[in-house]
Design an enzyme around this catalytic site. Structure first.
Site, PDB file in Angstrom:
ATOM      1  N   LYS A  13     -66.039  10.325  11.504  1.00  0.00           N
ATOM      2  CA  LYS A  13     -66.332  10.174  10.078  1.00  0.00           C
ATOM      3  C   LYS A  13     -66.736   8.751   9.705  1.00  0.00           C
ATOM      4  O   LYS A  13     -67.532   8.550   8.799  1.00  0.00           O
ATOM      5  CB  LYS A  13     -65.183  10.666   9.216  1.00  0.00           C
ATOM      6  CG  LYS A  13     -63.975   9.764   9.187  1.00  0.00           C
ATOM      7  CD  LYS A  13     -62.931  10.358   8.245  1.00  0.00           C
ATOM      8  CE  LYS A  13     -61.565   9.781   8.505  1.00  0.00           C
ATOM      9  NZ  LYS A  13     -61.420   8.385   8.143  1.00  0.00           N
ATOM     10  N   ARG A  88     -55.274   9.174   1.687  1.00  0.00           N
ATOM     11  CA  ARG A  88     -54.681   9.754   2.884  1.00  0.00           C
ATOM     12  C   ARG A  88     -53.672  10.834   2.556  1.00  0.00           C
ATOM     13  O   ARG A  88     -53.324  11.635   3.411  1.00  0.00           O
ATOM     14  CB  ARG A  88     -53.933   8.675   3.671  1.00  0.00           C
ATOM     15  CG  ARG A  88     -54.768   7.957   4.675  1.00  0.00           C
ATOM     16  CD  ARG A  88     -53.889   7.087   5.547  1.00  0.00           C
ATOM     17  NE  ARG A  88     -54.598   5.894   5.979  1.00  0.00           N
ATOM     18  CZ  ARG A  88     -55.530   5.886   6.906  1.00  0.00           C
ATOM     19  NH1 ARG A  88     -55.863   6.991   7.532  1.00  0.00           N
ATOM     20  NH2 ARG A  88     -56.141   4.764   7.223  1.00  0.00           N
ATOM     21  N   ARG A 127     -62.950   8.070  27.067  1.00  0.00           N
ATOM     22  CA  ARG A 127     -63.186   6.645  26.812  1.00  0.00           C
ATOM     23  C   ARG A 127     -62.597   5.790  27.926  1.00  0.00           C
ATOM     24  O   ARG A 127     -61.556   6.125  28.483  1.00  0.00           O
ATOM     25  CB  ARG A 127     -62.521   6.233  25.498  1.00  0.00           C
ATOM     26  CG  ARG A 127     -63.201   6.776  24.279  1.00  0.00           C
ATOM     27  CD  ARG A 127     -62.591   6.140  23.064  1.00  0.00           C
ATOM     28  NE  ARG A 127     -63.117   6.714  21.836  1.00  0.00           N
ATOM     29  CZ  ARG A 127     -62.629   6.422  20.639  1.00  0.00           C
ATOM     30  NH1 ARG A 127     -61.603   5.605  20.517  1.00  0.00           N
ATOM     31  NH2 ARG A 127     -63.153   6.975  19.566  1.00  0.00           N
ATOM     32  N   ARG A 160     -57.101   3.725  27.939  1.00  0.00           N
ATOM     33  CA  ARG A 160     -56.074   3.076  27.125  1.00  0.00           C
ATOM     34  C   ARG A 160     -55.017   4.065  26.655  1.00  0.00           C
ATOM     35  O   ARG A 160     -55.293   5.244  26.451  1.00  0.00           O
ATOM     36  CB  ARG A 160     -56.719   2.421  25.894  1.00  0.00           C
ATOM     37  CG  ARG A 160     -57.406   1.103  26.208  1.00  0.00           C
ATOM     38  CD  ARG A 160     -57.942   0.497  24.953  1.00  0.00           C
ATOM     39  NE  ARG A 160     -58.919   1.379  24.328  1.00  0.00           N
ATOM     40  CZ  ARG A 160     -59.954   0.948  23.601  1.00  0.00           C
ATOM     41  NH1 ARG A 160     -60.119  -0.323  23.374  1.00  0.00           N
ATOM     42  NH2 ARG A 160     -60.804   1.803  23.076  1.00  0.00           N
ATOM     43  N   ARG A 171     -51.218  11.799  17.196  1.00  0.00           N
ATOM     44  CA  ARG A 171     -51.908  11.269  16.023  1.00  0.00           C
ATOM     45  C   ARG A 171     -52.550  12.404  15.212  1.00  0.00           C
ATOM     46  O   ARG A 171     -52.557  12.387  13.989  1.00  0.00           O
ATOM     47  CB  ARG A 171     -52.965  10.259  16.469  1.00  0.00           C
ATOM     48  CG  ARG A 171     -53.194   9.162  15.476  1.00  0.00           C
ATOM     49  CD  ARG A 171     -53.822   7.938  16.103  1.00  0.00           C
ATOM     50  NE  ARG A 171     -54.959   8.251  16.932  1.00  0.00           N
ATOM     51  CZ  ARG A 171     -55.218   7.649  18.076  1.00  0.00           C
ATOM     52  NH1 ARG A 171     -54.414   6.714  18.541  1.00  0.00           N
ATOM     53  NH2 ARG A 171     -56.285   7.965  18.776  1.00  0.00           N
TER      54      ARG A 171
END
Ligand code: ZN
Length: 214
Positions: A13, A88, A127, A160, A171
């Protein structure tokens, strides 16, 4: 054109928000930027926010809303703006609606960039980051010339902690619990639009432009 961007972390986003801001020449506003600007300019709101941040506390909703409302009344927001990462929570969304109402304004579009959790986990786990220079890559979308080796400095690449499937899933759980109700909220406000975020970045953007108008 006043826009709120919704979407899970990793849904892309932020990228879309930047592209919208460029095309429509409206500011892309994130709460992080607002905090930094107010603190470095030493505004009253900034000073207040800093007292919480210095103690490692969350800045209370009321103050965050004050900071955002102050920001959207600045000159560069006359044509509109795009809020990224705010609201949020439902209390923040309600406070924003109330504050805008007092100014005779409202959110025109809440754009939800929809990506299933599995896709986000898959994207993030591809990643790779260089342990030495911090360059980032993706095994599918932005691979290095030699697998596991940084193009820039030749050092080792790692996955990571933040990008590991367990961390990403956690998350996403927090996101769904806290932010998903916003989708319902903006549906009830009659301004929610959804785009399929699994598509190519350019296709997602053209779907958004179709909705907003050229
Ligand atoms: Zn490197």
């Amino acid at each position: 054109m006043k826009i709120v961007m919704l979407g899970a972390p990793g849904a892309g986003k932020g990228t879309q928000a930047k592209m919208i801001a460029d095309k429509y020449q409206i500011p892309h506003i994130s709460t992080g930027d607002i905090f930094r600007a107010n603190i470095s300019n030493g505004t009253e709101l900034g000073k207040k926010a800093k007292t919480y941040m210095d103690q490692g506390l969350l800045v209370p909703d009321e103050l965050v809303v004050d900071l955002v409302v102050d920001r959207v009344q600045q000159d560069d927001c006359k044509k509109g703006y795009i809020l990224d990462g705010f609201p949020r929570t439902i209390p923040q969304a309600e406070a924003l609606t109330e504050a805008l109402k007092k100014l005779g304004e409202k959110v025109d579009f809440a754009i939800n960039v929809e990506v299933p959790d599995e896709n986000i986990v898959k994207r993030m786990s591809g990643r790779r980051a260089c342990v030495s220079c911090g360059s980032t890559y993706h095994i599918v979308y932005n691979p290095t010339k030699v697998e596991g080796v940084c193009d820039k400095c030749g050092n080792e690449l790692i996955l990571r902690e933040d990008d590991k499937p367990e961390t990403v899933k956690k998350r996403l759980d927090v996101y769904h619990e806290q932010t998903q109700p916003l989708i319902e909220y903006y549906t009830n406000e009659g301004v929610l639009v959804e785009v399929d975020g699994t598509k190519d970045m350019k296709d997602v953007f053209s779907a958004i432009v179709d909705i907003l108008g050229a």
